[in-house]
Enzyme design. Structure first.
Site, short mmCIF file in Angstrom:
data_model
loop_
_atom_site.label_atom_id
_atom_site.label_comp_id
_atom_site.label_asym_id
_atom_site.label_seq_id
_atom_site.Cartn_x
_atom_site.Cartn_y
_atom_site.Cartn_z
N HIS A 88 53.80 15.37 15.35
CA HIS A 88 53.46 16.70 15.87
C HIS A 88 52.06 17.13 15.47
CE1 HIS A 88 55.16 18.55 12.06
NE2 HIS A 88 54.22 19.44 12.29
N ASP A 224 58.93 11.48 12.73
CA ASP A 224 57.78 12.33 13.04
C ASP A 224 56.49 11.79 12.43
OD1 ASP A 224 56.09 14.39 13.70
OD2 ASP A 224 57.41 15.99 12.99
N SER A 656 52.54 19.64 6.75
CA SER A 656 53.00 18.59 7.65
C SER A 656 52.05 17.41 7.58
CB SER A 656 53.06 19.11 9.09
OG SER A 656 54.28 19.74 9.28
N1 ARG Z 1 58.86 23.11 12.11
C1 ARG Z 1 57.84 22.15 11.81
C2 ARG Z 1 56.52 22.86 11.46
O1 ARG Z 1 56.48 24.04 11.32
C3 ARG Z 1 57.70 21.12 12.86
C4 ARG Z 1 57.15 21.59 14.18
C5 ARG Z 1 57.00 20.52 15.20
N2 ARG Z 1 58.25 20.18 15.86
C6 ARG Z 1 58.74 20.85 16.95
N3 ARG Z 1 59.88 20.49 17.44
N4 ARG Z 1 58.08 21.83 17.52
O2 ARG Z 1 55.49 22.79 12.00
N1 ASP Z 2 56.22 21.83 10.03
C1 ASP Z 2 55.26 22.46 9.17
C2 ASP Z 2 53.83 21.96 9.47
O1 ASP Z 2 53.54 21.63 10.58
C3 ASP Z 2 55.62 22.27 7.74
C4 ASP Z 2 56.51 23.38 7.26
O2 ASP Z 2 56.30 24.53 7.70
O3 ASP Z 2 57.37 23.12 6.43
O4 ASP Z 2 52.95 22.04 8.66
#
Ligand code: ARG
Ligand code: ASP
Length: 721
Positions: A88, A224, A656
């Protein structure tokens, strides 16, 4: 018999004891570990020392960690500048190289040779060379009684000097950042490389498996990850893209462990966490979870529902809106989790208890009492005062963000402002630039979708924002439309020049003065100008004034907490996109009575979730085949393929792509998310339920090796067996 009962009891007691003697909360500064954390880290099982993590005299762990594009983290995993980050995080780069014929998002991408690695204009990575405490020099001109602006300008002058005089090589850069709400300042000497090439990415059905449904949720089964390579000039220094550039030979790179992780193992995450607010007073937490989060979530609930409806019906709209939907949904889901988490862990009650403690301690010290009395009360009072304005601000910014017509209108307004500032002689050139910059916007724009979103959001806005904040011009427009958002939206989307690139072109084809005059006539730009005026006049000014008082009080309250609790509590600075170290233990958790989550997932779980053809839960045929044959090579354990695991490392957005390291500093995983119950960790970290989610490095290697057959990448790594 007795033995058999006593032993487990003793073990349980010991375990409890060991859990009580360490705290996993904290995002620590790498250069301060030896004084603050090293002993605890070793107590938790760390085998290396603080100077192996941060060292300015020899290669250390920090030399393998980069800020990836300023929004994620990546780490160097070979002597040839190979870096690993999340899928991502690389998403935009992968998307830009994708076309219908070569859809790398859908099918994955693997450069079979160095020559096939793809350049990414605009992408950069930044290494941290050195970190120095420059607090004294930064604050030396600050005098008591200065207001916020005077204080900041006194500091800015010194910061300029500090950066000018910093010892550094000609190709390096400097940056100074405030910590502890501006009570301390640190200088960073950095090295930025802008030739960063895409090396490999799995298909989205692996790299984004589970998509939005599984996002922020454990158990997770996402691979990921994506891989890039840093290129440098022949002298090894940063250089703009050139065919003659060579793979970077890094000061340090991470050995990759095949050993995996066991329950209660020490783990550590190094990376660039973006923003946390752990030292807010109780009123600020209330403001966030009672007023701001619900307002923002309400707006996005409505927007997402409309967009999702269209995406499910129309393939073209799905392509146009997939990335926008994911980014809107990501923060939306986090805020929902945050509200829930603060409530379930009684976050506000805990803050109030903490404040009672603080007050009690403050009252025992006559000296501190003089210095800090009233600070906390004033701060809480300020947060009560800012509440209605802050909520109106968030309604407005969500409207502008989610109704794309507003986004376009704002860009039109700033283009016209630019012409006004630079002179009408520049109109032609700036107009060309503006229209060009709007092309990608309209490529992914559907006026029907946006119309339907605007009907819903204008209605919520009208209900949520008191009249005196929204302004007279806006009220006038509403009155002209029977106060019905549908009537208003129908008119705008029927007549406004903002609904397509062609209409916008025709609109700005007129002379500058005519365009400016038209801005209050076109129903779309008129509404946007009216709402913007209401916002500037009635909301942003009071918000800024109150925020300035809050910043000053928050700074004093931060110092007060550190003085009052000295020796009783360790303080780490809130995240601010600088390099941090966090550590914890591999561990499951119990979110509710009778529920316990294991800390590991396996490929079997991917197959449990598999829905053929589904856009979130499809599984590629090759992976199914590897699963059926249990063809895991050296990466599986006992006939199973590990996929993800969790631990109690304190992370946030920006972490991330951060490496998860074992007690020896070897790479065991790749951080990419947090668990649902723990998303409130940015304001209220709770060690019992806050967990970060990582993909097991063996799953990454398995995909690269067995799935993609890209063994040249495995060969350049240093594997530890
Ligand atoms: N929640 C994670 C972060 O804040 C991963 C986001 C990417 N994944 C998604 N399905 N949008 O960024
Ligand atoms: N998914 C988040 C990021 O993209 C990491 C988190 O918020 O735990 O940095």
């Amino acid at each position: 018999m007795l033995q058999r009962i006593v032993k487990p009891l003793m073990l349980a007691a010991l375990l409890l004891l060991s859990q009580l003697t360490y705290a996993t909360e904290g995002m620590w500064l790498p250069q301060l570990l030896s004084g603050l954390n090293e002993k605890e880290m070793k107590g938790m099982g760390m085998k290396i020392s603080a100077s192996d993590i941060y060292n300015i005299n020899k290669g250390s762990l920090k030399d393998a960690i980069v800020s990836f594009g300023g929004f994620c983290t990546a780490e160097v995993i070979s002597s040839q500048g190979l870096i690993l980050t999340n899928h991502h995080c690389g998403y935009e780069s992968i998307q830009k190289h994708s076309s219908l014929q070569n859809n790398f998002l859908q099918n994955g991408f693997w450069a079979k040779t160095a020559a096939e690695e793809l350049r990414n204009p605009g992408l950069f990575v930044t290494f941290i060379v050195r970190i120095d405490d420059v607090t004294q020099a930064a604050l030396q001109d600050v005098k008591p009684g200065m207001n916020e602006r005077e204080r900041q300008s006194a500091i800015d002058k010194r910061l300029h000097e500090i950066r000018q005089n910093a010892r550094k090589e000609s190709w390096q850069e400097t940056m100074v950042k405030p910590f502890y709400e501006g009570n301390q300042y640190f200088l960073f000497v950095t090295e930025t490389f802008s030739d960063v090439r895409l090396v490999g990415a799995p298909p989205s059905s692996i790299g984004k498996f589970g998509s939005d449904t599984d996002n922020w949720v454990w158990p997770r089964h996402t691979g990921d990850f994506s891989m890039f390579r840093i290129y440098a000039g022949k002298d090894g220094r940063p250089a703009p893209y050139s065919q003659d550039n060579v793979p970077l030979s890094p000061k340090y790179f991470l050995p990759v462990s095949l050993k995996g992780v066991k329950p209660n193992d020490f783990t550590m995450v190094l990376g660039f966490p973006g923003r946390t607010t752990e030292y807010l007073p109780s009123e600020a937490v209330k403001l966030t979870v009672d007023a701001l989060d619900p307002a923002k979530v309400g707006m996005r609930d409505a927007a997402l529902e409309v967009i999702d409806g269209y995406m499910r019906k129309d393939e073209q709209i799905k392509i146009q809106y997939a990335a926008k939907y994911a980014s809107t949904a990501n923060a939306w889901k986090k805020w929902k989790g945050e509200m829930l988490g603060v409530k379930q862990t009684r976050g506000i009650g805990k803050k109030e208890q903490y404040e009672a403690n603080y007050r009690e301690l403050l009252n025992t010290s006559p000296e501190l009492k003089v210095k800090y009395s009233g600070v906390l009360d004033s701060l809480n009072e300020m947060y009560r005062r800012i509440r209605p304005y802050a909520q109106a601000r968030d309604y407005y910014s969500e409207l502008v963000r989610n109704v794309e017509l507003f986004t376009a209108g704002d860009r039109l307004i700033s283009f016209l402002g630019n012409v006004r500032d630079k002179g009408e002689g520049q109109y032609e050139t700036l107009r060309q630039q503006f229209l060009e910059s709007m092309q990608p916007f309209y490529k992914n724009y559907n006026a029907q979708v946006d119309h339907d979103v605007s009907v819903k959001l204008l209605e919520i806005y009208a209900k949520g924002v008191p009249k005196q904040y929204a302004g007279a011009e806006y009220a006038q427009i509403c009155a002209e439309n029977n106060n019905e958002s549908r009537m208003l939206a129908d008119k705008i989307y029927g007549l406004s020049a903002l609904t397509s690139l062609e209409k916008l072109k025709a609109f700005v084809q007129q002379p500058y003065n005519a365009v400016v005059a038209q801005m209050w006539k076109d129903p779309g730009t008129r509404l946007i100008m009216a709402m913007r005026k209401g916002f500037v006049d009635n909301v942003s000014k009071p918000v800024n004034d109150l925020q300035s008082s809050i910043n000053s009080l928050q700074r004093t309250y931060m110092q007060a907490q550190m003085d009052v609790m000295a020796g009783k509590k360790r303080f780490y600075p809130d995240a601010n996109s600088t390099l941090r170290v966090t550590y914890g233990k591999a561990d499951g958790y119990s979110p509710r009575d009778a529920i316990h989550y294991d800390f590991y997932t396996y490929l079997d779980g991917v197959m449990e979730k598999y829905v053929p053809g589904d856009y979130e839960f499809d599984v590629p045929a090759k992976l199914i085949e590897l699963y059926k044959n249990k063809d895991y090579g050296r990466y599986g354990v006992n006939g199973k393929m590990p996929v993800c695991f969790i631990a109690s490392n304190h992370t946030t957005g920006g972490n991330s792509g951060s490496p998860a390291l074992d007690a020896n500093g070897h790479l065991i995983g790749l951080n990419f998310d947090r668990t649902w119950e723990g998303t409130m960790s940015d304001i209220n970290y709770d060690p019992s339920i806050c967990r970060n989610i990582m993909v097991d490095i063996r799953y990454v290697l398995f995909i690269v090796d067995k799935y993609a057959g890209c063994t040249r990448l495995i060969d350049e790594m240093k594997l530890v067996k």
